[in-house]
Design an enzyme around this catalytic site. Structure first.
Site, PDB file in Angstrom:
ATOM      1  N   ASP A  37       0.785  -1.246   0.000  1.00 60.80           N
ATOM      2  CA  ASP A  37       0.000   0.000   0.000  1.00 60.80           C
ATOM      3  C   ASP A  37       0.815   1.294   0.000  1.00 60.80           C
ATOM      4  O   ASP A  37       0.248   2.380   0.079  1.00 60.80           O
ATOM      5  CB  ASP A  37      -0.983   0.058   1.184  1.00 60.80           C
ATOM      6  N   HIS A 241      29.518   2.123  -5.338  1.00 61.63           N
ATOM      7  CA  HIS A 241      28.141   2.599  -5.159  1.00 61.63           C
ATOM      8  C   HIS A 241      27.609   2.213  -3.779  1.00 61.63           C
ATOM      9  O   HIS A 241      26.510   1.682  -3.632  1.00 61.63           O
ATOM     10  CB  HIS A 241      27.236   2.097  -6.288  1.00 61.63           C
ATOM     11  N   ASP A 258      29.150  11.118  -2.526  1.00 63.88           N
ATOM     12  CA  ASP A 258      28.749  11.237  -3.939  1.00 63.88           C
ATOM     13  C   ASP A 258      27.247  11.476  -3.915  1.00 63.88           C
ATOM     14  O   ASP A 258      26.475  10.544  -3.658  1.00 63.88           O
ATOM     15  CB  ASP A 258      29.115   9.944  -4.678  1.00 63.88           C
ATOM     16  N   ASP A 269      25.568  15.796 -10.081  1.00 64.50           N
ATOM     17  CA  ASP A 269      26.289  14.594  -9.649  1.00 64.50           C
ATOM     18  C   ASP A 269      27.676  15.032  -9.180  1.00 64.50           C
ATOM     19  O   ASP A 269      28.550  15.287 -10.010  1.00 64.50           O
ATOM     20  CB  ASP A 269      26.353  13.615 -10.839  1.00 64.50           C
ATOM     21  N   HIS A 348      36.852   2.429 -12.868  1.00 66.92           N
ATOM     22  CA  HIS A 348      35.702   2.939 -13.613  1.00 66.92           C
ATOM     23  C   HIS A 348      36.173   3.990 -14.606  1.00 66.92           C
ATOM     24  O   HIS A 348      37.341   4.377 -14.577  1.00 66.92           O
ATOM     25  CB  HIS A 348      34.643   3.510 -12.656  1.00 66.92           C
ATOM     26  N   HIS A 352      30.499  10.274 -17.478  1.00 66.12           N
ATOM     27  CA  HIS A 352      29.327   9.836 -18.240  1.00 66.12           C
ATOM     28  C   HIS A 352      28.537  11.078 -18.619  1.00 66.12           C
ATOM     29  O   HIS A 352      28.730  12.144 -18.032  1.00 66.12           O
ATOM     30  CB  HIS A 352      28.473   8.872 -17.401  1.00 66.12           C
ATOM     31  N   HIS A 359      22.984   8.959 -15.210  1.00 63.02           N
ATOM     32  CA  HIS A 359      23.781   8.376 -16.303  1.00 63.02           C
ATOM     33  C   HIS A 359      22.933   8.625 -17.540  1.00 63.02           C
ATOM     34  O   HIS A 359      22.086   7.817 -17.904  1.00 63.02           O
ATOM     35  CB  HIS A 359      24.023   6.883 -16.076  1.00 63.02           C
ATOM     36  N   GLU A 382      35.155  12.441 -13.167  1.00 61.38           N
ATOM     37  CA  GLU A 382      35.177  11.857 -11.839  1.00 61.38           C
ATOM     38  C   GLU A 382      36.182  10.734 -11.646  1.00 61.38           C
ATOM     39  O   GLU A 382      35.818   9.602 -11.331  1.00 61.38           O
ATOM     40  CB  GLU A 382      33.780  11.332 -11.493  1.00 61.38           C
ATOM     41  N   TYR A 386      41.166   3.943  -5.422  1.00 59.99           N
ATOM     42  CA  TYR A 386      40.584   3.156  -4.331  1.00 59.99           C
ATOM     43  C   TYR A 386      41.567   2.046  -3.998  1.00 59.99           C
ATOM     44  O   TYR A 386      41.821   1.176  -4.839  1.00 59.99           O
ATOM     45  CB  TYR A 386      39.238   2.555  -4.758  1.00 59.99           C
ATOM     46  N   ARG A 404      37.427   9.909  -4.602  1.00 63.84           N
ATOM     47  CA  ARG A 404      36.894  10.279  -5.923  1.00 63.84           C
ATOM     48  C   ARG A 404      36.579  11.767  -5.864  1.00 63.84           C
ATOM     49  O   ARG A 404      36.137  12.264  -4.819  1.00 63.84           O
ATOM     50  CB  ARG A 404      35.647   9.459  -6.265  1.00 63.84           C
ATOM     51  N   GLU A 406      34.464  14.540  -8.232  1.00 62.82           N
ATOM     52  CA  GLU A 406      33.558  14.562  -9.395  1.00 62.82           C
ATOM     53  C   GLU A 406      32.900  15.929  -9.550  1.00 62.82           C
ATOM     54  O   GLU A 406      32.324  16.469  -8.599  1.00 62.82           O
ATOM     55  CB  GLU A 406      32.467  13.504  -9.203  1.00 62.82           C
TER      56      GLU A 406
HETATM   57  N1  GLY Z   1      26.643   8.845  -8.689  1.00 55.90           N
HETATM   58  C1  GLY Z   1      26.864   7.886  -9.684  1.00 55.90           C
HETATM   59  C2  GLY Z   1      28.004   8.252 -10.513  1.00 55.90           C
HETATM   60  O1  GLY Z   1      28.784   9.087 -10.133  1.00 55.90           O
HETATM   61  O2  GLY Z   1      28.159   7.778 -11.597  1.00 55.90           O
HETATM   62 MN    MN Z   2      28.525  10.562  -8.698  1.00 51.71          MN
HETATM   63 MN    MN Z   3      28.850  10.325 -11.896  1.00 55.23          MN
END
Ligand code: GLY
Ligand code: MN
Ligand code: MN
Length: 436
Positions: A37, A241, A258, A269, A348, A352, A359, A382, A386, A404, A406
C-alpha cells in the site's frame, strides 16, 4: 524553468524527424510499490517528461505528425473526486489540454477503444519495445486486432522503429534553458556538499551526513536526490556505489560523499572526499593530490573537438604516473597503462553524460569510434583511486583509502564550464572550509 513553449518545441523537433504517415507512442513510468500500500516517490519517465512536462503516472503520449485534428494526444487518468481526496490531484483530460497543450486528450481507461483507430493506416510505429512488457503486449494485441480486420479493409502498420535513438540524440544536446536549470542544480548541490563538510566530525553516522546534504537539497527547492546518496567513511569509500550509509565516521579517516540533487527533472552529480576531522594525513593528501591533478587535467580536456575518451585517457595517464611515483605500482608508466595495471586502483571510467538521468542517454560512439565533444553536451569528470583494505601488495599506510572527485562540466564554445565549482576541492580550500 522549462516552459510550455520549450516542451512544444521538443515535440515539434522530434516530429520533424519522423517519417510521413507515422505514429510515436510513449508510456509514463509505472508506479513502484515500496511496501504494501505504499509507493516509492513517483518519478516520471525522462523521455515522457522531456516531451510533455506531464508528471502523472498512468498516461500515454501519442504523437502523429501532420494529423489534421491535432498531433499531440495524451491519455491520462480522469478527474475523480474521491480518488483525488485520497491520492492527490489529477489534471484529467481537460487539464491535459488546458495546462499541457494537448490537441486531444482522453481518459486512459478508453485507450482500448481509441488507440487502435489511431494506429490503423499508419505505415510506421515509433516505440521503445521491451521497456514496458505489459504495454508491449497491449500494443501488439491492438495491432493484431487491426490485422484481423484486414479483409474488411483495415491496414495495420508494418514497421516498428525504436524511438529512443532519435529522442536520446536530442536529449544529449542541452538548450540554454536546460543549461540554466543544470547550473542551478549544480549550485544547490555544491552548497549542500559545503554544508556536509562543515557538519562532519568523528562519531557522526554516515546517514547523518546524508541527512545534512539532503536537507540542503530540499530546502533550496530540489526535493529529491538524483540518485541514492553515497556517504562512505574510510574503506567504505572503496565500494563504488556504497549506499548503506550506516557506519559511524572515524577520526583519521576520509569520507567520500557522492550526491547530487534533481531539479526540475535534471540531475547534478558531485563527489567530494574530505577528512572526517578536517585535516588530511600525509598518505591521504598524497593520493588526493594525484586524483585532483587527474581531475583538473581531464576537465581541461573536456573541450569541443576532443573525442569522448580524451578526458578518460588523461586521467589514466596521470593516475598511473602518480601511483608509480608513490610506489603503489612499479614499472614503466606506458607498460603499466598498456596492461591496465591501474585498474586495481581505478576501475571505472572518468565520466558519463549527465542530464535528466544521472547516467544520461546519448551514444558514446558513432560508427564505432568515440564521438567528438560538442557544445551543449554535459558530462561528469570523476576519476578516483581506491586502495582495497586487503591489498597486500602496497604499504599498509595506503590501504583502505578511497578517493573520488567529481564535477559536472558543460562543453561550451568557450571551453569547459564547471557547473559544480561552488564546492572546494583543493586540500587547502577544504581544510579552510572545515575549520570555519
Ligand atoms: N553517482 C553515480 C556516478 O557518479 O556515476
Ligand atoms: Mn557521482
Ligand atoms: Mn557520476
Amino acid at each position: 524553468m522549462i516552459t510550455a513553449q520549450e516542451f512544444a518545441r521538443r515535440r515539434r523537433d522530434l516530429m520533424a524527424t519522423l517519417t510521413k504517415n507515422s505514429i510515436a507512442i510513449l508510456t509514463a513510468a509505472p508506479e513502484q510499490v515500496r511496501s504494501r500500500d505504499t509507493y516509492f516517490p513517483y518519478r516520471q519517465d525522462s523521455n515522457f517528461f522531456y516531451l510533455t512536462g506531464f508528471h502523472e503516472p498512468e498516461a500515454v503520449l501519442v504523437l502523429i505528425p501532420k494529423r489534421p485534428q491535432g498531433q499531440f494526444i495524451l491519455f491520462c487518468r480522469e478527474r475523480d473526486r474521491s480518488r483525488e481526496i485520497w491520492d492527490g490531484r489529477r489534471a484529467g483530460p481537460e487539464g491535459a489540454r488546458e495546462l499541457y497543450g494537448a490537441d486531444d486528450a482522453f481518459p486512459i481507461d478508453d485507450i482500448d477503444e481509441i488507440l487502435p483507430g489511431l494506429l490503423e493506416g499508419r505505415d510506421r510505429v515509433y516505440y521503445a519495445l521491451g521497456r514496458n512488457r505489459t504495454f508491449d503486449t497491449r500494443l501488439l494485441d491492438w495491432i493484431d486486432g487491426i490485422r484481423a480486420r484486414a479483409r474488411s479493409g483495415a491496414v495495420p502498420p508494418d514497421e516498428f522503429v525504436d524511438l529512443d535513438h532519435l529522442l536520446h540524440e536530442a536529449r544529449l544536446f542541452k538548450t540554454a534553458t536546460e543549461l540554466k536549470v543544470m547550473r542551478k542544480a549544480g549550485a544547490i548541490s555544491a552548497r549542500a556538499h559545503c554544508r556536509a563538510m562543515r557538519a562532519a566530525r568523528p562519531g557522526l553516522y554516515e546517514y547523518q551526513l546524508q541527512a545534512e546534504i539532503e536537507h540542503a537539497f530540499a530546502s533550496e527547492g530540489a526535493r529529491h536526490p538524483a540518485y541514492g546518496s553515497i556517504v562512505g567513511g574510510g574503506a567504505n569509500a572503496c565500494v563504488l556505489h556504497y549506499v548503506e550509509n550506516s557506519a559511524p565516521l572515524q577520526d583519521g579517516d576520509l569520507v567520500l560523499i557522492d550526491a547530487g540533487c534533481e531539479l526540475e527533472h535534471y540531475a547534478a552529480d558531485i563527489t567530494r572526499t574530505f577528512p572526517v576531522n578536517g585535516k588530511f594525513s600525509a598518505p591521504q593528501q598524497a593520493l588526493y593530490e594525484v586524483v585532483l591533478a587527474a581531475q583538473m587535467a581531464a576537465i581541461e580536456a573536456a573541450r569541443a573537438g576532443n573525442h569522448w575518451d580524451e578526458p578518460h585517457r588523461v586521467t589514466v595517464k596521470i593516475i598511473t604516473q602518480g601511483l608509480v611515483d608513490l610506489g603503489l605500482l612499479k614499472g614503466n608508466v606506458e607498460d603499466l597503462i598498456a596492461r591496465n595495471a591501474y585498474t586495481d586502483f581505478y576501475m571505472h571510467r572518468a565520466g558519463h553524460w549527465l542530464g535528466m538521468d544521472v547516467h544520461d542517454v546519448g551514444d558514446y560512439k558513432v560508427d564505432n569510434a568515440w564521438r567528438l565533444l560538442e557544445p551543449g553536451m554535459v558530462m561528469t569528470v570523476e576519476p578516483g583511486i581506491y586502495v582495497a583494505p586487503d591489498n597486500r601488495k602496497v604499504a599498509k599506510k595506503w590501504r583502505g583509502i578511497g578517493i573520488r572527485i567529481e564535477d559536472d562540466v558543460a562543453i561550451t564554445r568557450k571551453g569547459p564550464e564547471v557547473l559544480t565549482a561552488g564546492v572546494p576541492k583543493t586540500v587547502a580550500d577544504i581544510e579552510r572550509l572545515m575549520a570555519l
